[in-house]
Design a protein around this motif. Structure first.
Motif, PDB file in Angstrom:
ATOM      1  N   VAL A   1      -0.379  -6.643  -3.686  1.00  0.00           N
ATOM      2  CA  VAL A   1      -0.711  -7.262  -2.404  1.00  0.00           C
ATOM      3  C   VAL A   1      -0.460  -6.304  -1.240  1.00  0.00           C
ATOM      4  O   VAL A   1      -1.143  -6.369  -0.203  1.00  0.00           O
TER       5      VAL A   1
ATOM      6  N   THR B   1      -1.219  -3.206  -1.063  1.00  0.00           N
ATOM      7  CA  THR B   1      -2.434  -2.406  -0.866  1.00  0.00           C
ATOM      8  C   THR B   1      -3.519  -3.233  -0.186  1.00  0.00           C
ATOM      9  O   THR B   1      -4.233  -2.739   0.701  1.00  0.00           O
TER      10      THR B   1
ATOM     11  N   GLY C   1       1.035   3.601   6.820  1.00  0.00           N
ATOM     12  CA  GLY C   1       0.178   3.005   5.790  1.00  0.00           C
ATOM     13  C   GLY C   1      -1.252   3.507   5.778  1.00  0.00           C
ATOM     14  O   GLY C   1      -2.086   2.959   5.067  1.00  0.00           O
TER      15      GLY C   1
ATOM     16  N   GLN D   1      -3.739   5.202 -11.845  1.00  0.00           N
ATOM     17  CA  GLN D   1      -4.252   6.369 -11.105  1.00  0.00           C
ATOM     18  C   GLN D   1      -3.614   6.422  -9.723  1.00  0.00           C
ATOM     19  O   GLN D   1      -3.489   5.415  -9.030  1.00  0.00           O
ATOM     20  N   VAL D   2      -3.205   7.639  -9.335  1.00  0.00           N
ATOM     21  CA  VAL D   2      -2.598   7.864  -8.029  1.00  0.00           C
ATOM     22  C   VAL D   2      -3.319   9.033  -7.371  1.00  0.00           C
ATOM     23  O   VAL D   2      -3.507  10.078  -7.994  1.00  0.00           O
ATOM     24  N   GLY D   3      -3.709   8.865  -6.124  1.00  0.00           N
ATOM     25  CA  GLY D   3      -4.236   9.982  -5.351  1.00  0.00           C
ATOM     26  C   GLY D   3      -3.194  10.381  -4.331  1.00  0.00           C
ATOM     27  O   GLY D   3      -2.831   9.577  -3.469  1.00  0.00           O
TER      28      GLY D   3
ATOM     29  N   ILE E   1       1.336   9.096  -0.762  1.00  0.00           N
ATOM     30  CA  ILE E   1       0.056   8.394  -0.950  1.00  0.00           C
ATOM     31  C   ILE E   1      -0.436   7.763   0.343  1.00  0.00           C
ATOM     32  O   ILE E   1      -1.507   7.165   0.376  1.00  0.00           O
TER      33      ILE E   1
ATOM     34  N   CYS F   1       2.521 -12.177  -5.805  1.00  0.00           N
ATOM     35  CA  CYS F   1       3.551 -13.059  -6.364  1.00  0.00           C
ATOM     36  C   CYS F   1       3.915 -14.192  -5.390  1.00  0.00           C
ATOM     37  O   CYS F   1       4.009 -15.347  -5.776  1.00  0.00           O
ATOM     38  N   HIS F   2       4.101 -13.844  -4.130  1.00  0.00           N
ATOM     39  CA  HIS F   2       4.582 -14.852  -3.171  1.00  0.00           C
ATOM     40  C   HIS F   2       3.463 -15.497  -2.369  1.00  0.00           C
ATOM     41  O   HIS F   2       3.721 -16.143  -1.357  1.00  0.00           O
TER      42      HIS F   2
ATOM     43  N   CYS G   1      12.569 -10.335 -11.957  1.00  0.00           N
ATOM     44  CA  CYS G   1      12.036  -9.250 -11.129  1.00  0.00           C
ATOM     45  C   CYS G   1      10.583  -9.466 -10.746  1.00  0.00           C
ATOM     46  O   CYS G   1       9.877  -8.505 -10.425  1.00  0.00           O
ATOM     47  N   GLY G   2      10.109 -10.676 -10.840  1.00  0.00           N
ATOM     48  CA  GLY G   2       8.723 -10.922 -10.435  1.00  0.00           C
ATOM     49  C   GLY G   2       7.848 -11.290 -11.621  1.00  0.00           C
ATOM     50  O   GLY G   2       8.332 -11.841 -12.613  1.00  0.00           O
ATOM     51  N   LEU G   3       6.575 -10.957 -11.531  1.00  0.00           N
ATOM     52  CA  LEU G   3       5.633 -11.296 -12.597  1.00  0.00           C
ATOM     53  C   LEU G   3       5.670 -10.215 -13.666  1.00  0.00           C
ATOM     54  O   LEU G   3       5.644  -9.024 -13.346  1.00  0.00           O
TER      55      LEU G   3
ATOM     56  N   GLU H   1      -4.478   0.587  -9.895  1.00  0.00           N
ATOM     57  CA  GLU H   1      -4.837   1.562  -8.850  1.00  0.00           C
ATOM     58  C   GLU H   1      -3.764   1.726  -7.783  1.00  0.00           C
ATOM     59  O   GLU H   1      -3.848   2.604  -6.942  1.00  0.00           O
ATOM     60  N   GLY H   2      -2.806   0.874  -7.767  1.00  0.00           N
ATOM     61  CA  GLY H   2      -1.746   1.049  -6.782  1.00  0.00           C
ATOM     62  C   GLY H   2      -1.328  -0.282  -6.187  1.00  0.00           C
ATOM     63  O   GLY H   2      -1.777  -1.332  -6.639  1.00  0.00           O
ATOM     64  N   GLY H   3      -0.420  -0.222  -5.221  1.00  0.00           N
ATOM     65  CA  GLY H   3       0.272   0.976  -4.804  1.00  0.00           C
ATOM     66  C   GLY H   3       1.418   1.348  -5.744  1.00  0.00           C
ATOM     67  O   GLY H   3       1.450   0.941  -6.909  1.00  0.00           O
ATOM     68  N   ALA H   4       2.354   2.086  -5.169  1.00  0.00           N
ATOM     69  CA  ALA H   4       3.436   2.659  -5.969  1.00  0.00           C
ATOM     70  C   ALA H   4       4.243   1.592  -6.703  1.00  0.00           C
ATOM     71  O   ALA H   4       4.622   1.771  -7.863  1.00  0.00           O
TER      72      ALA H   4
HETATM   73  N1  LIG Z   1      -3.362   7.015  -2.541  1.00  0.00           N
HETATM   74  C1  LIG Z   1      -3.469   6.087  -3.476  1.00  0.00           C
HETATM   75  O1  LIG Z   1      -3.822   6.383  -4.631  1.00  0.00           O
HETATM   76  C2  LIG Z   1      -3.147   4.674  -3.129  1.00  0.00           C
HETATM   77  C3  LIG Z   1      -3.640   3.660  -3.974  1.00  0.00           C
HETATM   78  C4  LIG Z   1      -3.308   2.352  -3.654  1.00  0.00           C
HETATM   79  C5  LIG Z   1      -2.495   2.090  -2.566  1.00  0.00           C
HETATM   80  N2  LIG Z   1      -2.059   3.089  -1.764  1.00  0.00           N
HETATM   81  C6  LIG Z   1      -1.183   2.831  -0.615  1.00  0.00           C
HETATM   82  O2  LIG Z   1       0.016   2.275  -1.128  1.00  0.00           O
HETATM   83  C7  LIG Z   1       0.596   1.449  -0.126  1.00  0.00           C
HETATM   84  C8  LIG Z   1       0.934   0.105  -0.771  1.00  0.00           C
HETATM   85  O3  LIG Z   1       1.784   0.339  -1.851  1.00  0.00           O
HETATM   86  P1  LIG Z   1       3.059  -0.550  -2.083  1.00  0.00           P
HETATM   87  O4  LIG Z   1       3.832   0.050  -3.204  1.00  0.00           O
HETATM   88  O5  LIG Z   1       3.735  -0.773  -0.784  1.00  0.00           O
HETATM   89  O6  LIG Z   1       2.430  -1.957  -2.445  1.00  0.00           O
HETATM   90  P2  LIG Z   1       1.612  -2.498  -3.704  1.00  0.00           P
HETATM   91  O7  LIG Z   1       2.065  -1.876  -4.970  1.00  0.00           O
HETATM   92  O8  LIG Z   1       0.159  -2.476  -3.382  1.00  0.00           O
HETATM   93  O9  LIG Z   1       2.070  -3.998  -3.665  1.00  0.00           O
HETATM   94  C9  LIG Z   1       3.420  -4.276  -3.950  1.00  0.00           C
HETATM   95  C10 LIG Z   1       3.614  -5.736  -3.890  1.00  0.00           C
HETATM   96  O10 LIG Z   1       2.749  -6.382  -4.835  1.00  0.00           O
HETATM   97  C11 LIG Z   1       3.443  -7.421  -5.432  1.00  0.00           C
HETATM   98  N3  LIG Z   1       3.568  -7.130  -6.864  1.00  0.00           N
HETATM   99  C12 LIG Z   1       2.976  -6.119  -7.544  1.00  0.00           C
HETATM  100  N4  LIG Z   1       3.276  -6.206  -8.846  1.00  0.00           N
HETATM  101  C13 LIG Z   1       4.067  -7.271  -8.980  1.00  0.00           C
HETATM  102  C14 LIG Z   1       4.709  -7.884 -10.074  1.00  0.00           C
HETATM  103  N5  LIG Z   1       4.582  -7.417 -11.319  1.00  0.00           N
HETATM  104  N6  LIG Z   1       5.464  -8.977  -9.847  1.00  0.00           N
HETATM  105  C15 LIG Z   1       5.589  -9.458  -8.600  1.00  0.00           C
HETATM  106  N7  LIG Z   1       5.024  -8.925  -7.527  1.00  0.00           N
HETATM  107  C16 LIG Z   1       4.266  -7.856  -7.721  1.00  0.00           C
HETATM  108  C17 LIG Z   1       4.791  -7.509  -4.765  1.00  0.00           C
HETATM  109  O11 LIG Z   1       4.615  -8.398  -3.678  1.00  0.00           O
HETATM  110  P3  LIG Z   1       5.821  -9.236  -3.010  1.00  0.00           P
HETATM  111  O12 LIG Z   1       6.597  -8.240  -2.243  1.00  0.00           O
HETATM  112  O13 LIG Z   1       5.118 -10.271  -2.194  1.00  0.00           O
HETATM  113  O14 LIG Z   1       6.593  -9.808  -4.150  1.00  0.00           O
HETATM  114  C18 LIG Z   1       5.017  -6.114  -4.272  1.00  0.00           C
HETATM  115  O15 LIG Z   1       5.853  -6.028  -3.164  1.00  0.00           O
HETATM  116  C19 LIG Z   1      -0.433   1.307   0.963  1.00  0.00           C
HETATM  117  O16 LIG Z   1      -0.084   2.157   2.041  1.00  0.00           O
HETATM  118  C20 LIG Z   1      -1.706   1.785   0.320  1.00  0.00           C
HETATM  119  O17 LIG Z   1      -2.582   2.336   1.272  1.00  0.00           O
HETATM  120  C21 LIG Z   1      -2.370   4.382  -2.029  1.00  0.00           C
END
Ligand SMILES: NC(=O)c1ccc[n+]([C@@H]2O[C@H](COP(=O)([O-])OP(=O)(O)OC[C@H]3O[C@@H](n4cnc5c(N)ncnc54)[C@H](OP(=O)(O)O)[C@@H]3O)[C@@H](O)[C@H]2O)c1
Length: 267
Positions: A90, A92, A62, A48-50, A57, A117-118, A161-163, A183-186
């Protein structure tokens, strides 16, 4: 477009369906929208994305708290109440310090799952201290992180590429957590979509224009629109937000024996 008003009786039926004590029968738009989640048996993944009208987003700094309007937020809380576990990355947790709880509707709280992951979380984050639903944190087995209060830490073997999102889903299934909300993020959502592990994608669009900032879904680039995902989609008017309910083509366990996961380099 289905106009979606949810009555107390329909919500009651959906909660009963979630528990397995009501049968599937379509009665109104709300039931059509939520019964695939509540009635899922076996593994089911909803992302889900808002987002804003311009696909953002959050702001560049942030701030993501009020991207969705009140009806978009209530929708998110309904989705949380209908799943067994909610997954966030992480990024988010660090940006929003979220509770990931069910507050805007009546219903059970899902297990809260963070992909770290880290091992950058240090245990000071709110979800480790708020007395809410259990927390599970996935880390790479090679990461040297601190112990996290009240959380179950699951170490997975990291791949190039990670987990692997499949390993995450399999570990959750072993804990009897089958209905999952990503639920996110992207970047986290991208990894699940790119691995063909998402059954439904909900994109809730709120009538605001942010202008810049991260987008809700980031996948590896394609050259031609013929390669774009074109999911079958139903559209619902939630009130303050418009919801696109997209059926993605999910790869089942039997289809993926021996396949490598392809993940977005930038995800
Ligand atoms: N509007 C909405 O619906 C919504 C919802 C949620 C979040 N958000 C916003 O989205 C932003 C954050 O999004 P984001 O894309 O930057 O971060 P994110 O998706 O929350 O987190 C990304 C980090 O999570 C880790 N990760 C996730 N899946 C992984 C996998 N399969 N394997 C390894 N690592 C994994 C990685 O950490 P490492 O870099 O440490 O490896 C990656 O950099 C925030 O501003 C938040 O407020 C908006």
């Amino acid at each position: 477009m289905g106009s979606m008003e949810i009555t107390e009786a329909t919500w009651e039926r959906l909660l009963a369906l979630r528990k397995g004590t009501a049968d599937l029968a379509s009665t109104d738009a709300a039931y059509d929208l939520y019964s695939p989640i509540a009635g899922a048996r076996g593994q089911f993944v909803l992302a889900q994305v808002g987002q804003s009208l311009d696909g953002r987003i959050a702001t560049p700094s942030g701030d993501a708290r009020n991207v969705s309007g009140p009806d978009g937020l209530a929708h998110l809380h309904r989705c949380r109440a209908l799943v067994d576990a909610v997954i966030v990355g992480v990024g988010t947790v660090r940006a929003d310090d979220p509770r990931l709880s069910v507050r805007m509707v009546r219903g059970p709280a899902p297990v809260r799952v963070v992909v770290d992951c880290h091992a950058v979380l240090d245990g000071s984050e709110s979800l480790f201290h708020d007395g809410g639903a259990p927390v599970v944190v996935f880390r790479s087995a090679s990461a040297r992180g601190r112990p996290l209060p009240t959380a179950e830490v699951i170490d997975l073997q990291a791949k190039a590429c990670g987990l692997d999102p499949r390993d995450i889903l399999d570990a959750l299934a072993r804990r009897n957590l089958h209905r999952i909300l990503v639920e996110g993020g992207a970047r986290t959502i991208a990894r699940f979509i790119d691995a063909n592990l998402v059954d439904r994608l909900h994109v809730a669009i709120s009538p605001i224009i942010i202008g810049s900032g991260p987008s809700g879904i980031m996948l590896p680039p394609i050259d031609r629109l013929t390669c774009a995902h074109r999911p079958a989609t139903e559209v619902y008017n939630l009130g303050s937000d418009i919801l696109f309910d997209c059926r993605l083509e999910r790869q089942r366990a039997s289809d993926r024996q021996g396949q490598e996961v392809r993940m977005a380099n930038h995800a």
